[in-house]
Design a protein around this motif. Sequence first.
Motif, PDB file in Angstrom:
ATOM      1  N   ARG A  38      19.312  13.899  35.111  1.00 60.92           N
ATOM      2  CA  ARG A  38      19.195  12.987  34.074  1.00 60.92           C
ATOM      3  C   ARG A  38      20.368  12.105  33.798  1.00 60.92           C
ATOM      4  O   ARG A  38      21.463  12.269  34.569  1.00 60.92           O
ATOM      5  CB  ARG A  38      19.011  13.613  32.705  1.00 60.92           C
ATOM      6  CG  ARG A  38      17.736  14.633  32.646  1.00 60.92           C
ATOM      7  CD  ARG A  38      17.134  15.002  31.391  1.00 60.92           C
ATOM      8  NE  ARG A  38      16.724  13.909  30.509  1.00 60.92           N
ATOM      9  CZ  ARG A  38      16.588  14.233  29.400  1.00 60.92           C
ATOM     10  NH1 ARG A  38      16.815  15.038  28.517  1.00 60.92           N
ATOM     11  NH2 ARG A  38      15.796  13.038  28.681  1.00 60.92           N
ATOM     12  N   MET A  57      21.133   9.864  27.270  1.00 58.16           N
ATOM     13  CA  MET A  57      20.271  10.753  27.359  1.00 58.16           C
ATOM     14  C   MET A  57      19.153  10.069  26.197  1.00 58.16           C
ATOM     15  O   MET A  57      19.430   9.938  24.880  1.00 58.16           O
ATOM     16  CB  MET A  57      20.548  12.159  26.875  1.00 58.16           C
ATOM     17  CG  MET A  57      21.487  12.691  27.737  1.00 58.16           C
ATOM     18  SD  MET A  57      20.943  13.026  29.230  1.00 58.16           S
ATOM     19  CE  MET A  57      20.102  14.688  29.221  1.00 58.16           C
ATOM     20  N   PRO A  58      18.106   9.719  26.426  1.00 57.78           N
ATOM     21  CA  PRO A  58      17.157   9.031  25.622  1.00 57.78           C
ATOM     22  C   PRO A  58      16.745   9.986  24.391  1.00 57.78           C
ATOM     23  O   PRO A  58      16.429   9.216  23.411  1.00 57.78           O
ATOM     24  CB  PRO A  58      15.854   8.830  26.558  1.00 57.78           C
ATOM     25  CG  PRO A  58      16.311   8.893  27.814  1.00 57.78           C
ATOM     26  CD  PRO A  58      17.414   9.766  27.852  1.00 57.78           C
ATOM     27  N   ASP A  59      16.619  11.265  24.643  1.00 56.23           N
ATOM     28  CA  ASP A  59      16.267  12.076  23.517  1.00 56.23           C
ATOM     29  C   ASP A  59      17.645  12.808  22.729  1.00 56.23           C
ATOM     30  O   ASP A  59      17.328  13.688  22.122  1.00 56.23           O
ATOM     31  CB  ASP A  59      15.341  13.175  23.936  1.00 56.23           C
ATOM     32  CG  ASP A  59      16.083  14.048  25.063  1.00 56.23           C
ATOM     33  OD1 ASP A  59      17.007  13.793  25.678  1.00 56.23           O
ATOM     34  OD2 ASP A  59      15.244  14.907  25.337  1.00 56.23           O
ATOM     35  N   LEU A  60      18.643  11.831  22.824  1.00 58.39           N
ATOM     36  CA  LEU A  60      19.935  12.534  22.266  1.00 58.39           C
ATOM     37  C   LEU A  60      19.710  12.925  20.860  1.00 58.39           C
ATOM     38  O   LEU A  60      20.071  13.639  20.239  1.00 58.39           O
ATOM     39  CB  LEU A  60      21.224  11.784  22.408  1.00 58.39           C
ATOM     40  CG  LEU A  60      22.417  12.153  22.131  1.00 58.39           C
ATOM     41  CD1 LEU A  60      23.336  11.753  23.388  1.00 58.39           C
ATOM     42  CD2 LEU A  60      23.053  11.947  20.694  1.00 58.39           C
ATOM     43  N   GLU A  62      17.184  13.848  19.205  1.00 57.23           N
ATOM     44  CA  GLU A  62      16.373  15.063  19.021  1.00 57.23           C
ATOM     45  C   GLU A  62      17.008  16.456  19.612  1.00 57.23           C
ATOM     46  O   GLU A  62      16.780  17.457  18.787  1.00 57.23           O
ATOM     47  CB  GLU A  62      14.956  14.869  19.881  1.00 57.23           C
ATOM     48  CG  GLU A  62      14.177  13.815  19.611  1.00 57.23           C
ATOM     49  CD  GLU A  62      13.058  13.697  20.535  1.00 57.23           C
ATOM     50  OE1 GLU A  62      12.722  14.599  21.355  1.00 57.23           O
ATOM     51  OE2 GLU A  62      12.466  12.372  20.524  1.00 57.23           O
ATOM     52  N   ARG A  63      18.102  16.205  20.400  1.00 61.73           N
ATOM     53  CA  ARG A  63      18.841  17.203  20.741  1.00 61.73           C
ATOM     54  C   ARG A  63      19.889  17.806  19.712  1.00 61.73           C
ATOM     55  O   ARG A  63      20.267  18.898  19.709  1.00 61.73           O
ATOM     56  CB  ARG A  63      19.382  16.859  22.238  1.00 61.73           C
ATOM     57  CG  ARG A  63      18.566  16.923  23.356  1.00 61.73           C
ATOM     58  CD  ARG A  63      19.480  16.242  24.705  1.00 61.73           C
ATOM     59  NE  ARG A  63      18.435  16.364  25.666  1.00 61.73           N
ATOM     60  CZ  ARG A  63      18.758  17.345  26.855  1.00 61.73           C
ATOM     61  NH1 ARG A  63      19.800  18.090  26.620  1.00 61.73           N
ATOM     62  NH2 ARG A  63      17.795  17.331  27.715  1.00 61.73           N
ATOM     63  N   ALA A  84      20.935   5.895  23.859  1.00 62.97           N
ATOM     64  CA  ALA A  84      20.816   6.780  22.787  1.00 62.97           C
ATOM     65  C   ALA A  84      21.154   6.205  21.514  1.00 62.97           C
ATOM     66  O   ALA A  84      20.706   6.254  20.443  1.00 62.97           O
ATOM     67  CB  ALA A  84      21.427   8.126  22.947  1.00 62.97           C
ATOM     68  N   THR A  87      18.982   4.292  19.125  1.00 61.27           N
ATOM     69  CA  THR A  87      18.387   4.819  17.981  1.00 61.27           C
ATOM     70  C   THR A  87      19.379   5.454  16.898  1.00 61.27           C
ATOM     71  O   THR A  87      18.949   5.229  15.778  1.00 61.27           O
ATOM     72  CB  THR A  87      17.475   6.026  18.672  1.00 61.27           C
ATOM     73  OG1 THR A  87      16.471   5.582  19.581  1.00 61.27           O
ATOM     74  CG2 THR A  87      16.832   6.959  17.764  1.00 61.27           C
TER      75      THR A  87
END
Length: 252
Positions: A38, A57-60, A62-63, A84, A87
């Motif tokens: 990634r 990280m696109p889902d940072l 959420e992490r 990231a 968002t």
Amino acid sequence: MSLKITLTGTGGAQGVPVWGCRCAACERAREAPAHRRRPCSAVVKFNTSVTLLDAGMPDLAERWQPGEFRQFLLTHYHMDHVQALFTLRWGAGEKIPVYGPPDEAGCDDLFKHPGVLDFSHTVEPFVVFDLQGLQVTPVPLIHSKLTFGYLLESAHSRVAWLCDTAGLPEKSLKFLQASRPDVIVIDCSHEPRPQTPANHCDLNTVIALNEQIRCPRVVLNHISHQFDVWMMRNPLPAGFEAGFDGMVIALD
């Protein structure tokens, strides 16, 4: 005091597997998630303080939950290292410090509409600053956008993070020779080539650099699928290892 760096991403912007590619490395990564790569990034934990090194990280969002990390430390403002933030900036709560190079352009409209992000913490080449007791020195790199690597120092440990770069400026090389890092995590996007490519290192360049720095442990990062294919067929020199997503570098 303990310093732990977790590599959360070890690939370039295209990642591994590459969309549409059927090379051996991409097929392997589709079959075995452990071989996926990634966007290049890391989590730096010094004692109880957590810093996110780059934000690609696109889902940072959420992490990580609010309050689970203290700040961002950015190498540069290319999209695959900051996406990231687009968002996160619209989140609620306390401001999040963002440390990074003095790039007036930034990326898109991040500076114009920062939201909860505080971009006032610009850093300068070779000027040490403190992150909750961890000493951080910005190290200029060679890239198509203003980019810094970082020397991370505790009382007993030194780690150099050098992504993205194609070789090193002479002043940065001399600084690292004098600093004697215990570990170097360095851009090595490409298999051995006759000349250093633009923007990112090949293996020959990294080997030549470390002949001067003389670091006992070199972790290769920002790895392309072509270099993965090469490594499936060829061993790395002693003292060199390929980073992987989830790899942990722990020092006292």
